[in-house]
Scaffold this motif. Structure first.
Motif, PDB file in Angstrom:
ATOM      1  N   ASP A 298      80.311  45.097  62.867  1.00 52.87           N
ATOM      2  CA  ASP A 298      79.931  44.500  61.587  1.00 52.87           C
ATOM      3  C   ASP A 298      79.737  42.991  61.726  1.00 52.87           C
ATOM      4  N   ARG A 332      72.095  41.009  60.363  1.00 54.66           N
ATOM      5  CA  ARG A 332      73.501  41.345  60.604  1.00 54.66           C
ATOM      6  C   ARG A 332      74.223  40.130  61.190  1.00 54.66           C
ATOM      7  N   ALA A 443      84.296  38.280  53.081  1.00 54.44           N
ATOM      8  CA  ALA A 443      83.601  38.885  51.940  1.00 54.44           C
ATOM      9  C   ALA A 443      82.092  38.896  52.185  1.00 54.44           C
ATOM     10  N   GLU A 444      81.563  37.802  52.759  1.00 53.50           N
ATOM     11  CA  GLU A 444      80.130  37.749  53.071  1.00 53.50           C
ATOM     12  C   GLU A 444      79.753  38.778  54.132  1.00 53.50           C
ATOM     13  N   ALA A 446      81.340  41.570  54.875  1.00 54.64           N
ATOM     14  CA  ALA A 446      81.441  42.913  54.296  1.00 54.64           C
ATOM     15  C   ALA A 446      80.212  43.246  53.458  1.00 54.64           C
ATOM     16  N   ASP A 447      79.730  42.274  52.715  1.00 54.83           N
ATOM     17  CA  ASP A 447      78.543  42.496  51.894  1.00 54.83           C
ATOM     18  C   ASP A 447      77.314  42.739  52.770  1.00 54.83           C
ATOM     19  N   ALA A 448      77.149  41.915  53.824  1.00 54.98           N
ATOM     20  CA  ALA A 448      75.989  42.065  54.709  1.00 54.98           C
ATOM     21  C   ALA A 448      76.030  43.385  55.471  1.00 54.98           C
ATOM     22  N   GLY A 450      77.381  46.124  54.349  1.00 55.81           N
ATOM     23  CA  GLY A 450      77.426  47.257  53.446  1.00 55.81           C
ATOM     24  C   GLY A 450      78.774  47.953  53.409  1.00 55.81           C
ATOM     25  N   ASP A 452      81.261  48.584  51.380  1.00 56.95           N
ATOM     26  CA  ASP A 452      81.704  48.551  49.984  1.00 56.95           C
ATOM     27  C   ASP A 452      83.189  48.846  49.843  1.00 56.95           C
TER      28      ASP A 452
END
Length: 513
Positions: A298, A332, A443-444, A446-448, A450, A452
């Motif tokens: 990730d 990514r 947080a950024e 995790a958002d990039a 996906g 959730d």
């Protein structure tokens, strides 16, 4: 003059650094004025002192154990291995040229004076000084030029305890052979042993320890149990295999975990930057060197390196340059720190470290880097996304940013680092140790990615975690060595009636006096 003790090793990576930290913390918790000391260290994991000097990371952790700020007094000679069998020499915190294995010996006399002066100064300012040896104390091929082991013990009149890692196997042979390999005058300084990382019932080990005492005339002062959660401030990441997680696995707060791939560069430096990420619940940080792991993660971190151009070549040889480029194209996240940041730029001009001149970078950040003979070593402060942050810089490369946006704002220099899409980099070490900033970054990511179901913790305190680990080690010292035993060793100093040990030529060999 203050009491002092040398904690030596039967092997490298025996646990000397943590034992020293534990002893320092044990003494400090009892109100004793104590300081750490490592005469000569060889490590690419370093930390910056308040006055802009550079010392080994382990000595920074030991200073924390003593309740002190890091100081160049605690590690007057630091060798930072680079390429071509050379090391940069850092003396009293300042870079002082490069040496190879042979020409280093020519500098020994001057460095010995530095070591002796700093140790004497510490012994005049503190009640106790706990010294850490380097590698094994029985490196007899290096004894003539030794500054950190028995050479230091002889020069300073120090008692020595020898630490051995039972997890390696052969611990009794390690300890017996270590003492027997020393000269009689060196053996006179060895007062006892500590067995580290023990698992199981000690009653099974005790007969061996009694035999060791009979053969050497020296007691085992303590048997420390194995704890798999003592991992922060590692002296050197090279003892961590590819594919091994950084730190223990922690439960996720949500339904998803975050995978962080840290590129295991051959000459990786300040690998401790990854430890703050590994402290977070549900974040798995793993050292990798393959394309598949880069694609699967990730977040990918390209850490610092002692040889930027050489390690950039290694990265290309393995096809990792293409994998990083594909990540960037796909949106990514990738982070580069110090040498890793330099690699992500468009080109590097290096006539200092590698002598290669202009070398193309990975082209993922609009940054050019020029190496300067003068080394930047300093603590830094600033703001990142409005959050106050602190860190430190150790680098020869000077970055010029031509596009993208800054990652943060330095109080000293204004814009710092570069962000282009999902790729970002900075020269700052220690940035990820800032709790609020790190939470925002996760947080950024995790958002990039996906993710959730990934939940960012709100209460992870990295510095408190570091101190808790030091306290754990002090607890082991108090429980399994004991304050009375420790005080007795410090008070008695060298015991001149200890026997000289020989290996003998057959069964029945005994110590001779």
């Amino acid at each position: 003059m203050a009491a002092a003790l040398l904690v030596g090793g039967a092997t490298s990576d025996a646990g000397k650094s943590l034992v020293v930290a534990g002893i320092c913390r044990s003494l400090a918790r009892r109100g004793v004025s104590v300081a750490p000391f490592k005469a000569q260290n060889m490590s690419n994991n370093s930390v910056v002192t308040a006055d802009g000097g550079e010392i080994g990371r382990a000595q920074g952790m030991q200073a924390l154990a003593c309740g002190l700020a890091p100081s160049t007094r605690f590690n007057p000679v630091l060798l930072k291995p680079g390429g071509d069998r050379r090391s940069q020499v850092v003396v009293r915190g300042r870079a002082d040229g490069w040496v190879g294995a042979h020409d280093y010996h020519e500098r020994r006399a001057a460095l010995a004076e530095v070591v002796a002066s700093e140790l004497a100064s510490l012994r005049s300012d503190f009640d106790v000084v706990i010294c850490e040896g380097a590698g094994s104390i029985a490196e007899i091929n290096l004894r003539a030029s030794d500054l950190a082991n028995m050479g230091l013990a002889q020069a300073g009149g120090l008692p020595v305890i020898v630490v051995a890692d039972i997890d390696r196997g052969g611990v009794l042979a390690h300890l017996l052979g270590t003492v027997a390999a020393l000269s009689p005058s060196d053996q006179a300084h060895v007062v006892g042993f500590v067995v580290n990382k023990f698992r199981g019932a000690q009653s099974i080990l005790d007969p061996g320890l009694e035999s060791l005492r009979a053969l050497t005339g020296r007691p085992t002062l303590g048997v420390l149990p194995y704890l798999n959660d003592l991992w922060i401030d590692a002296e050197d990441s090279l003892s961590t295999p590819i594919g091994r997680r950084v730190g223990p696995s922690t439960p996720a707060l949500g339904s998803a975990r975050m995978r962080v791939a840290a590129l295991r560069l051959p000459r990786v430096s300040n690998s401790t930057d990854l430890e703050a990420l590994a402290c977070e619940p549900g974040v798995d940080v793993t050292w990798v060197d393959d394309i598949a792991s880069v694609h699967a993660a990730d977040l990918v971190v390209v850490p610092g390196t002692r040889a930027t151009v050489a390690d950039l070549g290694w990265l290309r040889e393995r096809g990792l340059d293409r994998a990083l480029g594909e990540r960037a194209t796909a949106g990514r996240p990738v982070i580069g720190i110090c040498g890793g940041y330099q690699m992500l730029g468009t080109h590097i001009d290096d006539d200092v470290e590698s002598g290669r001149g202009q070398v193309p970078g990975l082209g993922l950040l609009d940054v050019t880097v020029r190496f300067d003979a003068e080394k930047t070593v300093r603590p830094v402060t600033g703001r990142c996304a409005g959050i106050a942050v602190a860190g430190y810089e150790i680098h020869h490369g000077r970055a010029e940013v031509h596009g993208g946006r800054p990652w943060l704002d330095s109080d000293a220099d204004g814009p710092e680092g570069c962000v282009v899409g999902p790729v970002r980099g900075t020269h700052w070490h220690g940035l990820l140790a800032n709790d609020a900033m790190r939470r925002g970054l996760l947080a950024e990511v995790a958002d990039a990615a996906g993710l959730d179901g990934f939940v960012v913790a709100t209460d992870t305190d990295f510095e408190a975690t570091r101190l808790a680990q030091v306290d754990r080690m002090a607890d082991l010292v108090d429980t399994h060595i004991g304050t009375a035993t420790l005080d007795a060793v410090l008070t008695a100093g060298i015991e001149h009636d200890l026997p000289t040990v020989t290996l003998g030529l057959g069964p029945g060999a005994k110590p001779r006096t």
